[in-house]
Scaffold this active site. Structure first.
Site, PDB file in Angstrom:
ATOM      1  N   LYS A 191       5.431   8.449 -14.049  1.00 33.17           N
ATOM      2  CA  LYS A 191       6.901   8.472 -13.963  1.00 33.17           C
ATOM      3  C   LYS A 191       7.418   7.058 -13.709  1.00 33.17           C
ATOM      4  O   LYS A 191       7.257   6.509 -12.629  1.00 33.17           O
ATOM      5  CB  LYS A 191       7.378   9.389 -12.830  1.00 33.17           C
ATOM      6  CG  LYS A 191       8.862   9.682 -13.015  1.00 33.17           C
ATOM      7  CD  LYS A 191       9.578  10.088 -11.755  1.00 33.17           C
ATOM      8  CE  LYS A 191      10.093   8.944 -10.950  1.00 33.17           C
ATOM      9  NZ  LYS A 191      11.112   8.086 -11.593  1.00 33.17           N
ATOM     10  N   GLY A 244       6.382   1.438  -4.428  1.00 32.08           N
ATOM     11  CA  GLY A 244       7.827   1.497  -4.184  1.00 32.08           C
ATOM     12  C   GLY A 244       8.102   1.278  -2.708  1.00 32.08           C
ATOM     13  O   GLY A 244       7.273   0.708  -1.989  1.00 32.08           O
ATOM     14  N   SER A 245       9.249   1.757  -2.252  1.00 33.01           N
ATOM     15  CA  SER A 245       9.649   1.488  -0.871  1.00 33.01           C
ATOM     16  C   SER A 245       8.842   2.325   0.120  1.00 33.01           C
ATOM     17  O   SER A 245       8.308   3.389  -0.226  1.00 33.01           O
ATOM     18  CB  SER A 245      11.140   1.786  -0.715  1.00 33.01           C
ATOM     19  OG  SER A 245      11.361   3.156  -0.980  1.00 33.01           O
ATOM     20  N   THR A 246       8.796   1.855   1.352  1.00 32.14           N
ATOM     21  CA  THR A 246       8.030   2.565   2.388  1.00 32.14           C
ATOM     22  C   THR A 246       8.628   3.947   2.655  1.00 32.14           C
ATOM     23  O   THR A 246       7.891   4.924   2.838  1.00 32.14           O
ATOM     24  CB  THR A 246       7.961   1.707   3.665  1.00 32.14           C
ATOM     25  OG1 THR A 246       7.180   0.547   3.354  1.00 32.14           O
ATOM     26  CG2 THR A 246       7.304   2.441   4.819  1.00 32.14           C
ATOM     27  N   GLY A 249       7.537   6.173  -0.009  1.00 31.52           N
ATOM     28  CA  GLY A 249       6.094   6.384   0.192  1.00 31.52           C
ATOM     29  C   GLY A 249       5.837   7.478   1.222  1.00 31.52           C
ATOM     30  O   GLY A 249       4.969   8.335   1.038  1.00 31.52           O
ATOM     31  N   GLU A 266       1.438   1.836  -2.380  1.00 33.88           N
ATOM     32  CA  GLU A 266       1.694   0.392  -2.257  1.00 33.88           C
ATOM     33  C   GLU A 266       3.176   0.270  -1.969  1.00 33.88           C
ATOM     34  O   GLU A 266       4.003   0.512  -2.844  1.00 33.88           O
ATOM     35  CB  GLU A 266       1.265  -0.314  -3.547  1.00 33.88           C
ATOM     36  CG  GLU A 266       1.028  -1.796  -3.356  1.00 33.88           C
ATOM     37  CD  GLU A 266       2.279  -2.600  -3.551  1.00 33.88           C
ATOM     38  OE1 GLU A 266       2.949  -2.907  -2.527  1.00 33.88           O
ATOM     39  OE2 GLU A 266       2.621  -2.903  -4.698  1.00 33.88           O
ATOM     40  N   CYS A 300       7.470  -6.999  -3.892  1.00 35.06           N
ATOM     41  CA  CYS A 300       7.089  -6.414  -2.594  1.00 35.06           C
ATOM     42  C   CYS A 300       6.391  -7.424  -1.707  1.00 35.06           C
ATOM     43  O   CYS A 300       6.450  -7.337  -0.489  1.00 35.06           O
ATOM     44  CB  CYS A 300       6.236  -5.166  -2.803  1.00 35.06           C
ATOM     45  SG  CYS A 300       4.823  -5.475  -3.845  1.00 35.06           S
ATOM     46  N   GLU A 398      13.325  -5.176   4.991  1.00 40.05           N
ATOM     47  CA  GLU A 398      13.070  -5.675   3.637  1.00 40.05           C
ATOM     48  C   GLU A 398      14.393  -5.718   2.863  1.00 40.05           C
ATOM     49  O   GLU A 398      15.062  -4.699   2.721  1.00 40.05           O
ATOM     50  CB  GLU A 398      12.080  -4.752   2.925  1.00 40.05           C
ATOM     51  CG  GLU A 398      11.667  -5.280   1.568  1.00 40.05           C
ATOM     52  CD  GLU A 398      10.623  -4.407   0.883  1.00 40.05           C
ATOM     53  OE1 GLU A 398      10.709  -3.164   0.984  1.00 40.05           O
ATOM     54  OE2 GLU A 398       9.727  -4.967   0.235  1.00 40.05           O
TER      55      GLU A 398
HETATM   56  P1  ADP Z   1      13.995   1.891  -4.798  1.00 38.93           P
HETATM   57  O1  ADP Z   1      14.585   2.422  -3.533  1.00 38.93           O
HETATM   58  O2  ADP Z   1      13.839   0.432  -4.789  1.00 38.93           O
HETATM   59  O3  ADP Z   1      14.608   2.387  -6.063  1.00 38.93           O
HETATM   60  P2  ADP Z   1      11.855   3.772  -4.613  1.00 38.93           P
HETATM   61  O4  ADP Z   1      10.686   3.571  -3.750  1.00 38.93           O
HETATM   62  O5  ADP Z   1      12.837   4.811  -4.183  1.00 38.93           O
HETATM   63  O6  ADP Z   1      12.500   2.367  -4.808  1.00 38.93           O
HETATM   64  O7  ADP Z   1      11.409   4.108  -6.099  1.00 38.93           O
HETATM   65  C1  ADP Z   1      10.131   3.874  -6.625  1.00 38.93           C
HETATM   66  C2  ADP Z   1       9.762   5.035  -7.504  1.00 38.93           C
HETATM   67  O8  ADP Z   1       9.713   6.220  -6.712  1.00 38.93           O
HETATM   68  C3  ADP Z   1      10.747   5.325  -8.627  1.00 38.93           C
HETATM   69  O9  ADP Z   1      10.030   5.722  -9.782  1.00 38.93           O
HETATM   70  C4  ADP Z   1      11.556   6.493  -8.075  1.00 38.93           C
HETATM   71  O10 ADP Z   1      12.143   7.285  -9.072  1.00 38.93           O
HETATM   72  C5  ADP Z   1      10.493   7.252  -7.312  1.00 38.93           C
HETATM   73  N1  ADP Z   1      11.007   8.155  -6.256  1.00 38.93           N
HETATM   74  C6  ADP Z   1      12.144   8.037  -5.547  1.00 38.93           C
HETATM   75  N2  ADP Z   1      12.269   9.048  -4.662  1.00 38.93           N
HETATM   76  C7  ADP Z   1      11.183   9.842  -4.813  1.00 38.93           C
HETATM   77  C8  ADP Z   1      10.707  11.031  -4.176  1.00 38.93           C
HETATM   78  N3  ADP Z   1      11.386  11.639  -3.208  1.00 38.93           N
HETATM   79  N4  ADP Z   1       9.533  11.566  -4.586  1.00 38.93           N
HETATM   80  C9  ADP Z   1       8.814  10.952  -5.564  1.00 38.93           C
HETATM   81  N5  ADP Z   1       9.202   9.827  -6.193  1.00 38.93           N
HETATM   82  C10 ADP Z   1      10.368   9.271  -5.836  1.00 38.93           C
END
Ligand code: ADP
Length: 498
Positions: A191, A244-246, A249, A266, A300, A398
């Site tokens: 995704k 992506g973000s913590t 995560g 990560e 990151c 961050e």
């Molecule tokens: P940002 O806040 O910088 O957009 P995210 O960590 O939210 O970064 O996004 C990184 C990835 O995680 C993207 O592909 C986003 O669509 C996906 N994502 C966001 N929220 C969820 C969630 N609740 N479950 C799974 N994937 C998610």
């Protein structure tokens, strides 16, 4: 079939952009919520794409499961490697187009756009080649336990891997995830981030051209809280790999708990640089500058906090501001004059500007930038704060933008304590000409990656990942082969039961 859209890129390249979802080697319509893809340089909509619904996620996972249990598992490892090698060659052939798509979709500027040619896409090409070669070199061990017993260990694939990637290195993050998973014999459902789905969908065309069996790679753009969440919580997915973000995560880890999925996370960082009094100051200032300003600060591992020894503090600040001024060429990502492009989205842009206001009101000394740039597009001035203190939000949180916080220290112990004073632990840089100090301090830093006299180095052969709230597990190199396999111990009895 989902329709393709003809796109003309700002540098004159034209191509056919697939839309929908890539499932079972076909582009099929998506049935979930729509989302807009924008060009961050103009903040105008490029295209609206339908996202994957939960039912679409089910279809993609089912296709990946069929492929895992079918043709893919019957292939010799060397043949899996050949498919990866074919993919690397196609990436090499299309490198200019892939770099241009990412520059358009993400706003990667000349510095990073040429890097997207020589950096992001080159790295992706190398990652596929590296894992093409690794596919038939995955080995277990044989362990002799007693004269009558023998045990051996098989390294087997995990199964269907869900992979959720961010928007800051759209194609490269795909490469880091897809190549090792396939090398180990898994199938994937990837995704991409909703902000930057274009190059990942285009990759579907390369998968077909390379002749991979249907269902080995599935790509499902969509909203994170819908399709990402459904993938992370899916009972027939064996692993989730996420960048992506913590906070996201954490949510993914919770979703993945239902069937105890194998996970690699990560996540975020607030990486420090320490500049000692005996550093080569000119070099330190250059590395510290690119360490935070590169890719619009959307990395990151960005070294967003700089601690400088008091004896060289003023000198360092002067050099750092000079380099920032020289490179404050903010603008069109496709112009050869530009060093810094736009931030990826309105949400990121607003968040970064609010951190800048927070920095100003908390009493940090503003040395450069401090506001938006221009009247159109999502551009922000490279912003330098000095005399920051540990309690400030701009030191603790961050920001993910071109904003740096610089402060001074007097002793080595103080520098290490400040560097480690964060919930994150992704990376750290240190600058000194003293070899023993460099290695001693490197061991004391709580970070998954340490750079001595440089910043933000990474290489496909070297493990990448963080300590503390920056993540779990490691990507790249041989470490990714462990992350995408599981060990099966086979006990062999050579004697008779008495
Ligand atoms: P940002 O806040 O910088 O957009 P995210 O960590 O939210 O970064 O996004 C990184 C990835 O995680 C993207 O592909 C986003 O669509 C996906 N994502 C966001 N929220 C969820 C969630 N609740 N479950 C799974 N994937 C998610």
């Amino acid at each position: 079939m989902a329709a393709a859209v003809e796109i003309s890129l700002p540098n004159g390249l034209k191509y056919s952009q697939p839309t929908g979802l890539f499932i079972g080697n076909e582009f099929v319509p998506a049935t979930g919520e729509k989302f807009a893809v924008i060009n961050p340089a103009t903040n105008e909509e490029v295209i609206t794409l339908p996202g994957a619904s939960e039912a679409d996620v089910d279809k993609a996972v089912a296709a990946a499961r069929r492929a895992f249990e079918g043709e893919w598992s019957e292939l010799a490892a060397v043949d899996r490697g050949s498919f990866l090698y074919k993919l690397s060659e196609l990436i090499d052939r299309d490198r200019k187009l892939l770099a241009s798509i990412d520059a358009f979709d993400n706003g990667k500027a000349r510095h990073t756009y040429t890097d997207a040619l020589e950096g992001d896409i080159d790295e992706s090409y190398n990652v596929f080649k590296y894992y093409a070669g690794a596919a038939d070199k995955i080995t277990g061990r044989t362990i002799e336990t007693s004269p009558a017993k023998l045990a051996y260990v098989l390294q087997e694939p995990l199964g269907v891997c869900g992979q959720i990637i961010p928007w800051n290195f759209p194609f490269m993050m795909l490469a880091w995830k897809v190549a090792p998973a396939l090398a180990c014999g898994n199938t994937v459902v990837l995704k991409p981030a909703e902000q930057t789905p274009l190059s990942a969908l285009y990759f579907g065309k390369l998968v077909v051209e390379a002749g991979l069996p249907a269902g080995v790679v599935n790509i499902i753009p969509g909203i994170g809280s819908v399709s990402g969440k459904a993938l992370a919580g899916h009972m027939d997915v064996d692993k989730i790999a996420f960048t992506g973000s913590t906070n996201t995560g954490r949510a993914i880890m919770k979703s993945a708990a239902n069937n105890l999925k194998n996970i690699t996370l990560e996540c975020g960082g607030k990486s420090p640089s320490i500049v000692f009094e005996d550093a080569d100051l000119d070099q330190a200032a250059k590395w510290c500058h690119s360490g935070i300003m590169y890719n619009q600060g959307q990395v990151c591992t960005s070294t967003s906090r700089i601690y400088v020894h008091e004896a060289v503090y003023d000198d360092f600040l002067k050099r750092f501001v000079e380099i920032t001024k020289e490179n404050a060429r903010v603008g069109d990502p496709f112009s050869s004059e530009t060093w810094q492009g736009p931030q990826v989205s309105q949400a990121q842009y607003d968040k970064i500007l609010s951190y800048i206001e927070e920095g100003k009101s908390s009493g940090a000394r503003l040395l450069h930038g401090g506001s938006k740039h221009g009247s159109k597009g999502l551009f922000i001035e490279p912003t330098v704060f000095a005399d920051t203190t540990e309690d400030m939000k701009i030191i603790q949180e961050e920001i993910f933008g071109p904003v740096v916080a610089i402060s001074k220290f007097s002793t080595e112990a103080e520098a290490i304590a400040k560097a480690n004073d964060t919930s994150y632990g992704l990376a750290a840089a240190l600058f000194t000409e003293k070899i023993s100090k460099a290695h001693k301090v490197a061991r004391k830093l709580q970070a998954g990656m340490v750079w001595i006299n440089s910043s933000n180095d990474s290489h496909f052969g070297i493990p990448f990942g963080g300590y503390k709230s920056s993540g779990i597990g490691r990507e790249l190199g041989q470490y990714a082969l462990d992350a995408y396999t599981q060990s099966k111990a086979v006990h062999v009895n050579l004697g008779s039961r008495l």
